[in-house]
Design an enzyme around this catalytic site. Structure first.
Site, PDB file in Angstrom:
ATOM      1  N   ASP A 154     -32.123  20.962 -17.307  1.00 49.33           N
ATOM      2  CA  ASP A 154     -31.273  21.765 -16.431  1.00 49.33           C
ATOM      3  C   ASP A 154     -30.777  23.001 -17.171  1.00 49.33           C
ATOM      4  OD1 ASP A 154     -31.586  19.968 -14.385  1.00 49.33           O
ATOM      5  OD2 ASP A 154     -29.690  18.934 -14.735  1.00 49.33           O
ATOM      6  N   MET A 155     -30.462  24.029 -16.422  1.00 44.51           N
ATOM      7  CA  MET A 155     -30.056  25.307 -17.001  1.00 44.51           C
ATOM      8  C   MET A 155     -28.901  25.156 -17.989  1.00 44.51           C
ATOM      9  SD  MET A 155     -29.082  28.714 -14.922  1.00 44.51           S
ATOM     10  CE  MET A 155     -28.104  29.999 -15.603  1.00 44.51           C
TER      11      MET A 155
END
Length: 197
Positions: A107-108
């Protein structure tokens, strides 16, 4: 939904059922460019050979281009990394030109190790290992809230979100199995440090 299909010269609803004699017009988009813009971003390479790169993805960096984020990604940073190297390239396995070498993602906002394939054979082997679950992934995370058991396992299914097909969700009736195991390493007030596999 994108207006690229007409039925009898009109844009239909997605639920439209075709009848004999209906006339369809389909407008295919131009193929996307395979050029990935090279952009400088800092990331730490822990290992690099002719097959793979293992890197530490920093928080805040998206792994690959997505809707609304066509630049500023790790893929753009890898393009920068390889642009001046004669032997620099990533695998091109799969249909998505915007994800060269990407076998898995984080995830970012997650920091962690990412394995990127440098050639097609390495990509296929890594994909197989992820599919067969012979690669173990381990994370450290802090959770907030009520007391959590010292250890436990969550089993759920995941798949495409029932209404938003661009998102993944655990609120599905059928899908891939996800097994998450955790163990509390430390506690402080209403927080706990967990090792999650």
């Amino acid at each position: 939904r994108d207006g690229a299909v007409l039925v009898n010269d009109r844009a239909p609803k997605p639920s439209t059922k075709l009848r004999q004699g209906d006339r369809l017009a389909v407008f295919l988009p131009a193929p996307p460019s395979s050029d990935i813009p090279a952009e400088h971003h800092d990331f730490e390479i822990l290992h690099e050979d002719e097959y793979i790169i293992v890197l530490n993805k920093p928080a805040g960096l998206l792994v690959h281009p997505a809707k609304g984020h066509q630049s500023g990604t790790l893929v753009n940073a890898l393009a920068w990394h390889f642009q001046h190297r004669s032997n620099g390239e990533l695998s091109k396995v799969g249909q998505d030109h915007a994800r060269p070498g990407i076998v898995h993602r984080l995830d970012m906002d997650t920091t962690g190790l990412l394995v990127v394939a440098r050639n097609d054979n390495a990509h296929r082997v890594l994909q197989g290992q992820f599919t067969e679950r012979t690669i173990e992934r381990s994370y450290l995370t802090v959770v907030f809230g009520p007391k959590i058991d010292d250890e436990g396992t969550i089993r759920t299914l995941y798949g495409r979100h029932p209404r938003d097909r661009k998102r993944m969700s655990s609120k599905v009736e059928t899908g891939k199995e996800a097994i998450t195991q955790w163990k509390v390493l430390a506690r402080c007030m209403s927080m706990a440090l967990l090792r999650v596999k």
